[in-house]
Write a protein that holds these residues in place. Structure first.
Motif, PDB file in Angstrom:
ATOM      1  N   MET A  82       5.249  -5.304   7.328  1.00 30.32           N
ATOM      2  CA  MET A  82       4.146  -5.990   7.984  1.00 30.32           C
ATOM      3  C   MET A  82       4.429  -7.494   7.943  1.00 30.32           C
ATOM      4  SD  MET A  82       0.859  -3.818   6.546  1.00 30.32           S
ATOM      5  CE  MET A  82      -0.256  -5.042   7.120  1.00 30.32           C
ATOM      6  N   ASN A  83       4.657  -8.053   9.072  1.00 30.11           N
ATOM      7  CA  ASN A  83       4.884  -9.494   9.169  1.00 30.11           C
ATOM      8  C   ASN A  83       3.543 -10.173   9.400  1.00 30.11           C
ATOM      9  OD1 ASN A  83       7.648  -9.230   8.888  1.00 30.11           O
ATOM     10  ND2 ASN A  83       7.908  -8.804  11.077  1.00 30.11           N
ATOM     11  N   LEU A  84       2.920 -10.602   8.331  1.00 32.64           N
ATOM     12  CA  LEU A  84       1.602 -11.218   8.419  1.00 32.64           C
ATOM     13  C   LEU A  84       1.681 -12.704   8.112  1.00 32.64           C
ATOM     14  CD1 LEU A  84      -0.488  -8.560   6.456  1.00 32.64           C
ATOM     15  CD2 LEU A  84      -0.364  -8.841   8.921  1.00 32.64           C
ATOM     16  N   GLU A  85       0.786 -13.431   8.734  1.00 34.29           N
ATOM     17  CA  GLU A  85       0.647 -14.846   8.430  1.00 34.29           C
ATOM     18  C   GLU A  85       0.025 -14.979   7.045  1.00 34.29           C
ATOM     19  OE1 GLU A  85       1.577 -17.445  10.411  1.00 34.29           O
ATOM     20  OE2 GLU A  85       2.481 -15.933  11.707  1.00 34.29           O
ATOM     21  N   PRO A  86       0.244 -16.104   6.366  1.00 37.52           N
ATOM     22  CA  PRO A  86      -0.427 -16.316   5.083  1.00 37.52           C
ATOM     23  C   PRO A  86      -1.949 -16.246   5.251  1.00 37.52           C
ATOM     24  CG  PRO A  86       1.261 -17.979   5.430  1.00 37.52           C
ATOM     25  CD  PRO A  86       1.146 -17.202   6.709  1.00 37.52           C
ATOM     26  N   ARG A  87      -2.610 -15.662   4.284  1.00 33.09           N
ATOM     27  CA  ARG A  87      -4.073 -15.506   4.249  1.00 33.09           C
ATOM     28  C   ARG A  87      -4.595 -14.626   5.388  1.00 33.09           C
ATOM     29  NH1 ARG A  87      -6.226 -18.598   0.101  1.00 33.09           N
ATOM     30  NH2 ARG A  87      -4.925 -20.347  -0.442  1.00 33.09           N
ATOM     31  N   SER A  88      -3.777 -13.711   5.853  1.00 36.40           N
ATOM     32  CA  SER A  88      -4.204 -12.781   6.892  1.00 36.40           C
ATOM     33  C   SER A  88      -5.092 -11.709   6.281  1.00 36.40           C
ATOM     34  CB  SER A  88      -3.004 -12.111   7.550  1.00 36.40           C
ATOM     35  OG  SER A  88      -2.233 -13.046   8.231  1.00 36.40           O
ATOM     36  N   HIS A  89      -5.978 -11.191   7.091  1.00 34.45           N
ATOM     37  CA  HIS A  89      -6.857 -10.120   6.634  1.00 34.45           C
ATOM     38  C   HIS A  89      -6.189  -8.776   6.909  1.00 34.45           C
ATOM     39  CE1 HIS A  89     -10.476  -7.855   5.782  1.00 34.45           C
ATOM     40  NE2 HIS A  89     -10.297  -7.218   6.921  1.00 34.45           N
TER      41      HIS A  89
END
Length: 126
Positions: free
Chosen positions: A1-8
């Motif tokens: 999962m390539n998520l941005e920082p502080r993603s929900h």
């Protein structure tokens, strides 16, 4: 999962990863403890706080018996009676485990052969 920082991370992300949401995971851990107590895999001091429903009284109640395939009542030895507690006592393992154990699990989950099968069967009904 390539998520941005502080993603929900939502429920759909848990489903994609085949993970349980946190509240269901807490229930799973609690039920695993009860499963281990029932199958004598837990330490003795944990098992002394739960009592089978068949030991509670001699009356036939919905929690003390189950119905077999032909519709006849039979004693269900995998059910536990709730301890008589109020307030914070309802957050204990003895209360929550018994409450979750016989109120939410089908018979095939309770009849699992080992802990990993129990977790897998329990996860399939969530």
């Amino acid at each position: 999962m390539n998520l941005e920082p502080r993603s929900h991370i939502g429920n759909e992300d848990f489903i994609k990863l085949n993970w349980l949401p946190v509240s269901d995971r807490v229930d799973q851990v609690t039920l695993c403890h009860v499963f281990k107590m029932h199958n004598n895999l837990a330490p003795k001091y944990m098992s002394e706080h739960v009592s089978p429903a068949s030991n509670a009284h001699s009356y036939i109640t919905i929690f003390r018996v189950s119905i077999n395939q032909s519709g006849e009542p039979r004693s269900d030895t995998k059910r536990y009676s709730l301890p008589g507690v109020k307030g914070f006592g309802q957050k204990t393992l003895a209360y929550q485990g018994c409450y979750l154990w016989w109120n939410s699990l089908p018979q095939f989950v309770r009849n699992s052969k080992n802990v990993s099968a129990f977790k897998s069967n329990g996860k399939s009904i969530c």
